[in-house]
Write a protein that holds these residues in place. Structure first.
Motif, short mmCIF file in Angstrom:
data_model
loop_
_atom_site.label_atom_id
_atom_site.label_comp_id
_atom_site.label_asym_id
_atom_site.label_seq_id
_atom_site.Cartn_x
_atom_site.Cartn_y
_atom_site.Cartn_z
N ASP A 76 39.91 52.81 38.85
CA ASP A 76 40.90 53.84 39.20
C ASP A 76 41.87 53.31 40.26
N ALA A 77 41.36 52.53 41.21
CA ALA A 77 42.23 51.95 42.23
C ALA A 77 43.26 51.03 41.59
N GLY A 78 42.82 50.26 40.61
CA GLY A 78 43.76 49.39 39.90
C GLY A 78 44.83 50.18 39.18
N GLU A 79 44.42 51.26 38.54
CA GLU A 79 45.40 52.09 37.82
C GLU A 79 46.42 52.69 38.78
N LEU A 80 45.95 53.16 39.94
CA LEU A 80 46.86 53.71 40.94
C LEU A 80 47.86 52.67 41.43
N SER B 111 43.76 50.94 46.41
CA SER B 111 44.96 50.77 45.57
C SER B 111 46.13 50.22 46.37
N LEU B 112 46.22 50.59 47.64
CA LEU B 112 47.29 50.07 48.49
C LEU B 112 47.13 48.57 48.71
N ILE B 113 45.88 48.13 48.83
CA ILE B 113 45.61 46.69 48.95
C ILE B 113 46.00 45.99 47.65
N ILE C 281 39.21 42.57 37.62
CA ILE C 281 38.77 42.75 39.01
C ILE C 281 37.27 42.54 39.09
N THR C 282 36.83 41.81 40.11
CA THR C 282 35.40 41.56 40.26
C THR C 282 34.77 42.57 41.23
N VAL C 283 33.47 42.83 41.00
CA VAL C 283 32.70 43.73 41.87
C VAL C 283 31.31 43.12 42.07
N ASP D 100 46.69 47.53 34.79
CA ASP D 100 45.78 47.85 33.69
C ASP D 100 44.56 46.95 33.84
N VAL D 101 43.46 47.52 34.31
CA VAL D 101 42.25 46.74 34.57
C VAL D 101 41.54 46.52 33.23
N ILE D 102 41.71 45.33 32.67
CA ILE D 102 41.17 45.07 31.34
C ILE D 102 39.67 44.82 31.37
N ASP D 103 39.14 44.51 32.56
CA ASP D 103 37.69 44.36 32.66
C ASP D 103 37.28 44.39 34.13
N ILE D 104 36.11 44.94 34.37
CA ILE D 104 35.44 44.85 35.67
C ILE D 104 34.26 43.92 35.47
#
Length: 280
Positions: free
Chosen positions: A133-137, A95-97, A117-119, A141-145
Motif C-alpha cells: 500500500d505504501a508503494g501504491e501511495l 510512502s513519503l520515503i 520491494i523487499t521485506v 506498482d509493486v509487482i512483488d514483495i
C-alpha cells in the motif's frame, strides 16, 4: 522505451534502490545527495515534507516533528506517536520515503512505475500488504514483495558465480542468510535449485536491530548524566533524546573497531565526558 528493473530495500533506518546494469548485475542507485543509502526519516515541516538527510539534520532541533523507525509500526493502524498533533498510518510515512527514493532514482535511470520491494522473511500478511500500500501511495506498482534473504541470496549467488544472469543455480546450494538490520533481525536457511529458492527455516525479531544497541548506550549515558547532575534526564526532552541517539550511534560504530572510547554529551547547560568500552 523499456522501463528499468528496480528493486527497493525499504529499511528501518536506511533505504536503498538498485537496478540492473547492461550486464545484468545489480547496481545501487545513488540519492540526489550522492549517497548510496537514504535515511528512512521524514520531517513534517510546517509547510512541507523533507525526507532523508535533511530530516536527520532537523531532528536535533525539531524532534517532535520527525518520524523515524516507521517500519517497526508497519501493519499497525497508526505510527506510535502523534506528529504535529496528528496520527499517521505507518504506510503513509513509508510512502513519503518511497516517493523520495523514486524521484532520486528517476534522475539517473529514467521514469519507472514498477518495482519490487523487499521485506523481512517473517513479516506477516498485514505487514506485507501495508508495504505494498505504501508503494501504491508513492505511485509505484509493486509487482512483488519478496523476502530480504531471497534478495540477498540472489545477489550473493550472482557475485559468487553459482547463479547465472537469469538467477538459475548451476547446482543445488544451501545458503544461510544472517540479516541484522537497523531495526529488524532474521536468520534464514535457504535451498537454491534451478530457479527455485526454497526457505527451509527462518526465525527473527521485528523489534531487534542496531537501534536497540543504540538505545542501550542512550540509557547508559542518560543514567550517568542523572547521577552527576541532580537527576536531570535528557531522555525526557525530545531534542535531548535525539542528541543522545546521535552520540550513541557514533559510539556504537566506534566501538566496532576500538575497544573503548570517550563520549562527550551536553544538555541543559551541563557537560559529561563518559569513558565507555565494549564490556559496558
Amino acid at each position: 522505451m523499456k522501463e528499468p528493473a528496480i528493486g527497493i530495500d525499504l529499511g528501518t533506518t536506511f533505504s536503498v534502490v538498485a537496478t540492473l546494469d547492461a550486464d545484468g548485475k545489480p547496481q545501487t542507485i545513488r540519492t540526489a545527495e550522492g549517497d548510496l543509502t537514504c535515511p528512512s526519516v521524514v520531517l513534517f515541516d510546517e509547510n512541507s515534507i523533507a525526507v532523508g538527510q535533511e530530516a536527520v539534520k532537523a531532528a536535533t532541533v525539531e524532534a517532535e516533528n520527525v518520524a523515524d523507525f516507521a517500519k517497526r509500526d508497519i501493519g499497525n493502524s497508526a505510527y506510535h506517536r502523534l506528529i504535529r498533533g496528528e496520527s499517521y498510518p505507518p504506510e503513509v510515512i513509508q510512502s513519503l520515503i518511497l516517493e523520495k527514493l523514486k524521484r532520486d532514482a528517476e534522475m539517473q535511470v529514467g521514469p519507472f512505475t514498477k518495482a519490487v520491494i523487499t521485506v523481512p522473511a517473517f513479516f506477516n500478511e498485514p505487514r506485507r500488504q501495508a508495504t505494498a500500500d505504501a508503494g501504491e501511495l508513492a505511485g509505484i506498482d509493486v509487482i512483488d514483495i519478496i523476502n530480504e534473504p531471497t534478495a540477498a541470496a540472489l545477489v550473493y549467488g550472482i557475485q559468487q558465480g553459482f547463479l547465472n544472469k537469469t538467477g538459475e543455480a548451476n547446482q543445488s546450494e544451501r545458503i544461510l542468510v544472517y540479516d541484522l538490520g537497523g531495526g529488524t533481525f532474521d536468520v534464514t536457511l535457504m535451498e537454491v535449485s534451478g530457479h527455485q529458492f526454497n526457505t527451509l527455516g527462518t526465525a527473527g525479531d521485528v523489534y531487534l536491530g542496531g537501534t536497540d544497541w543504540d538505545r542501550r548506550i542512550v540509557d547508559l549515558i542518560a543514567e550517568k548524566f542523572q547521577q552527576k547532575f541532580r537527576g536531570i534526564d535528557p531522555r525526557q526532552d525530545p531534542k535531548g533524546m535525539k542528541r543522545l541517539h546521535r552520540e550513541a550511534e557514533d559510539a556504537k560504530r566506534a566501538l566496532s573497531v576500538r575497544g573503548s572510547i570517550t563520549i562527550t554529551f551536553e544538555h541543559a547547560g551541563e557537560g559529561l565526558r563518559l569513558p565507555i568500552s565494549r564490556e559496558d
